[in-house]
Design an enzyme around this catalytic site. Structure first.
Site, short mmCIF file in Angstrom:
data_model
loop_
_atom_site.label_atom_id
_atom_site.label_comp_id
_atom_site.label_asym_id
_atom_site.label_seq_id
_atom_site.Cartn_x
_atom_site.Cartn_y
_atom_site.Cartn_z
N GLU A 75 -4.27 7.48 -4.95
CA GLU A 75 -4.43 6.69 -6.12
C GLU A 75 -5.92 7.22 -6.55
OE1 GLU A 75 -4.57 2.54 -5.42
OE2 GLU A 75 -2.25 2.59 -4.52
N ARG A 133 0.92 -0.97 -0.06
CA ARG A 133 -0.02 0.17 0.02
C ARG A 133 0.78 1.34 -0.07
NH1 ARG A 133 -3.45 -3.03 -1.54
NH2 ARG A 133 -5.48 -3.41 -0.57
N HIS A 181 -1.48 0.18 -9.89
CA HIS A 181 -2.23 -0.73 -8.76
C HIS A 181 -2.84 -1.99 -9.44
CE1 HIS A 181 -4.00 -1.01 -4.49
NE2 HIS A 181 -3.59 -2.48 -5.06
N1 LIG Z 1 -0.89 -4.25 -5.48
C1 LIG Z 1 -1.74 -5.23 -5.38
O1 LIG Z 1 -2.54 -5.43 -6.44
C2 LIG Z 1 -1.77 -6.00 -4.23
C3 LIG Z 1 -1.66 -5.34 -3.04
N2 LIG Z 1 -1.91 -6.51 -1.77
C4 LIG Z 1 -1.40 -5.83 -0.60
O2 LIG Z 1 -0.47 -6.81 -0.16
C5 LIG Z 1 -0.55 -7.00 1.27
C6 LIG Z 1 -0.19 -8.32 1.64
O3 LIG Z 1 -1.12 -9.39 1.17
P1 LIG Z 1 -0.84 -10.69 1.61
O4 LIG Z 1 0.66 -11.46 1.67
O5 LIG Z 1 -1.95 -11.79 0.98
O6 LIG Z 1 -1.28 -10.72 3.25
P2 LIG Z 1 -0.83 -11.57 4.50
O7 LIG Z 1 -1.53 -11.08 5.65
O8 LIG Z 1 -0.24 -12.93 4.09
O9 LIG Z 1 0.70 -10.83 4.80
C7 LIG Z 1 0.72 -9.58 5.39
C8 LIG Z 1 1.98 -9.22 6.23
O10 LIG Z 1 1.92 -8.09 6.96
C9 LIG Z 1 2.57 -8.22 8.07
N3 LIG Z 1 1.80 -7.35 8.94
C10 LIG Z 1 0.54 -7.31 9.34
N4 LIG Z 1 0.43 -6.30 10.23
C11 LIG Z 1 1.44 -5.90 10.61
C12 LIG Z 1 2.13 -4.91 11.32
N5 LIG Z 1 1.24 -4.34 12.16
N6 LIG Z 1 3.47 -4.71 11.62
C13 LIG Z 1 4.34 -5.64 10.72
N7 LIG Z 1 3.93 -6.44 10.01
C14 LIG Z 1 2.42 -6.77 9.78
C15 LIG Z 1 2.36 -9.64 8.33
O11 LIG Z 1 3.16 -9.94 9.52
P3 LIG Z 1 2.88 -11.14 10.58
O12 LIG Z 1 3.39 -12.42 9.96
O13 LIG Z 1 4.15 -10.44 11.38
O14 LIG Z 1 1.70 -10.84 11.19
C16 LIG Z 1 2.32 -10.50 7.14
O15 LIG Z 1 3.54 -10.80 6.98
C17 LIG Z 1 -2.18 -6.77 1.54
O16 LIG Z 1 -2.46 -6.44 2.84
C18 LIG Z 1 -2.33 -5.73 0.54
O17 LIG Z 1 -2.20 -4.45 0.96
C19 LIG Z 1 -2.45 -7.58 -1.97
C20 LIG Z 1 -2.76 -7.95 -3.16
C21 LIG Z 1 -2.67 -7.30 -4.52
O1 LIG Z 2 -6.11 -7.19 -2.89
C1 LIG Z 2 -5.75 -6.15 -2.86
O2 LIG Z 2 -5.24 -5.73 -1.58
C2 LIG Z 2 -5.21 -5.31 -3.81
O3 LIG Z 2 -4.65 -4.27 -3.64
C3 LIG Z 2 -5.79 -5.55 -5.04
O4 LIG Z 2 -6.04 -6.90 -5.39
#
Ligand SMILES: NC(=O)C1=CN([C@@H]2O[C@H](COP(=O)(O)OP(=O)(O)OC[C@H]3O[C@@H](n4cnc5c(N)ncnc54)[C@H](OP(=O)(O)O)[C@@H]3O)[C@@H](O)[C@H]2O)C=CC1
Ligand SMILES: O=C(O)C(=O)CO
Length: 406
Positions: free
Chosen positions: A353, A324, A372
């Site tokens: 965005e 994000r 995005h």
């Molecule tokens: N560009 C795009 O189109 C897309 C963007 N995204 C973004 O990618 C992100 C990750 O997706 P995904 O991998 O599926 O999600 P996950 O929940 O699998 O991973 C999120 C990660 O964030 C960490 N996290 C959460 N809260 C905190 C915090 N307060 N401090 C430190 N670390 C934290 C978690 O760590 P921990 O293990 O330590 O809890 C985990 O490693 C989404 O939240 C979204 O914002 C997703 C899909 C598409």
């Molecule tokens: O899934 C999300 O969080 C995205 O940013 C777009 O797919």
């Protein structure tokens, strides 16, 4: 006794229909036909025929009460009865790909925002009123105020994204509203894009391509467009969640990168499989040649990559963000790129965005920005539609969501 014609499923017992009606309405004789039709005594019958609206409102409140009671994933018969006897009203805030909206239309009254540009806050407030469910986009801010405007009957918000920072989950919980998201099905697509950005930024892919388009390609240059390579370098994954892991797998497996990562939770399997080392953020930033950001956006991760953090990175390093925009301090990034304090950046996410075309990051020759599109593949977006609709339907029925964040 004449029948009012409200059908209920065979799986719901006549006794439970009777007691549900009595406890919820407090009055009115009721009988149940074998055919599965609920029938009311004369007076109530007349009321219902005269004020059908009232019946619908009554059932809405039955639903609302029963679903709030069903928090904690309990399904009760009232919910099932409600699903059979009324049409819920849901708002879908954008056209979504695939066939899943057809399924939704079979069980609900569905309004889909028809424009490509999201509804304004004012329009959204108008549109959510009286809805039982919302299928929302990451660009819609769904806070307590909006839920209150929607009304007490609102029971589910299904976000068409894995990230749910646009939704005030605590406000939803206190209002008995369940929230769903769409994890896993977009992990590969987003990891692929993170890798694409890493290469695009480190090899000047966009500005070099533009040179060709603009007729400025003069000759092969021994010193032109020199980039940096990932092979055998160190990759730093900030946030070893699903997408972080998938990105690491690609780059460790494909390019033999060494892996450092940050995570609050233990990731023993990653260490075994990829030989990564869990470190503090400062160490990761100082030792990595490529830093890829994958943490969820929360109050703790907002501006996680600030001027101080960027200041710790190598001058030859590349920063990638597909998580994000708010996680990276953009002013600090502009400054670092202008000073060549880091080599380049690749961003799929920004704040705001869309990022205005005259923003310094857009103008920087060292920054690749995409609109995005991490999850933008047919496979991922269709699968997201399926999950989002499954979540919505389950939430309306008071059943556990396929993917819940509450
Ligand atoms: N560009 C795009 O189109 C897309 C963007 N995204 C973004 O990618 C992100 C990750 O997706 P995904 O991998 O599926 O999600 P996950 O929940 O699998 O991973 C999120 C990660 O964030 C960490 N996290 C959460 N809260 C905190 C915090 N307060 N401090 C430190 N670390 C934290 C978690 O760590 P921990 O293990 O330590 O809890 C985990 O490693 C989404 O939240 C979204 O914002 C997703 C899909 C598409
Ligand atoms: O899934 C999300 O969080 C995205 O940013 C777009 O797919």
């Amino acid at each position: 006794m004449e029948g009012v014609g409200i059908r209920f499923p065979e799986s719901v017992s006549a006794q439970s229909v009777r007691s549900t009606w009595h406890t919820s309405s407090g009055k009115g004789a009721v009988s149940v036909r074998r055919s599965g039709t609920l029938c009311f005594a004369d007076e109530l019958h007349r009321i219902i025929f005269r004020k059908r609206e009232a019946l619908v409102a009554g059932q809405r409140s039955i639903m609302s009460v029963s679903e709030k009671a069903a928090k904690g994933n309990r399904v009760d018969e009232t919910s099932r009865l409600g699903m059979e006897t009324m049409k819920h009203s849901v708002l879908v805030t954008r056209q979504i790909p695939g066939e899943s909206l057809k399924r939704l239309r079979e069980v609900c009254e569905v309004e889909v925002w028809p424009e490509a540009i999201p509804p304004s806050r004012e329009e959204l407030c108008r549109l959510v009123k009286g809805r039982h469910g919302l299928l929302t986009m990451l660009s819609d801010r769904i806070d307590g105020e909006l839920m209150d405007v929607a009304g007490e009957q609102l029971c589910v918000v299904s976000n068409y994204a894995v990230g749910f920072n646009n939704i005030d989950v605590d406000a939803a919980k206190t209002r008995g509203v369940v929230v769903g998201n769409t994890p896993d099905v977009l992990t590969d697509a987003t990891a692929d894009l993170a890798v694409s950005l890493l290469f695009a930024a480190s090899r000047h892919v966009l500005p070099a391509g533009n040179q060709v388009r603009e007729g400025e390609w003069k000759t092969w240059e021994p010193t032109g467009w020199l980039g940096v390579e990932p092979s055998d370098k160190t990759l730093g994954i900030v946030g070893m969640g699903r997408i972080g892991k998938a990105t690491a797998k690609r780059l460790v497996g494909g390019w033999g990168m060494n892996l450092l990562y940050t995570s609050r939770s233990d990731q023993g399997d990653v260490e075994k499989e990829l030989g990564g080392r869990r470190v503090e953020l400062d160490t990761l930033l100082a030792e990595s040649d490529f830093v890829s950001v994958h943490v969820a956006l929360t109050d703790e991760t907002r501006n996680l990559i600030d001027a101080d953090a960027i200041g710790k990175m190598k001058s030859t390093s590349v920063l990638v963000n597909t998580a994000r925009g708010e996680i990276v301090d953009q002013d600090a990034l502009v400054d670092a790129l202008n000073r060549r304090a880091i080599f380049a950046a690749g961003l799929d996410v920004t704040t705001p965005e869309p990022l205005p075309a005259d923003h310094a990051l857009v103008k920087s020759p060292h920054c690749v920005i995409l609109p995005h599109i991490g999850s933008a593949t047919h496979t991922s977006r269709n699968a997201m539609s399926e999950i989002a609709v499954d979540n919505l339907i389950a939430g309306l029925a008071g059943k556990p969501l396929r993917c819940s964040v509450t």
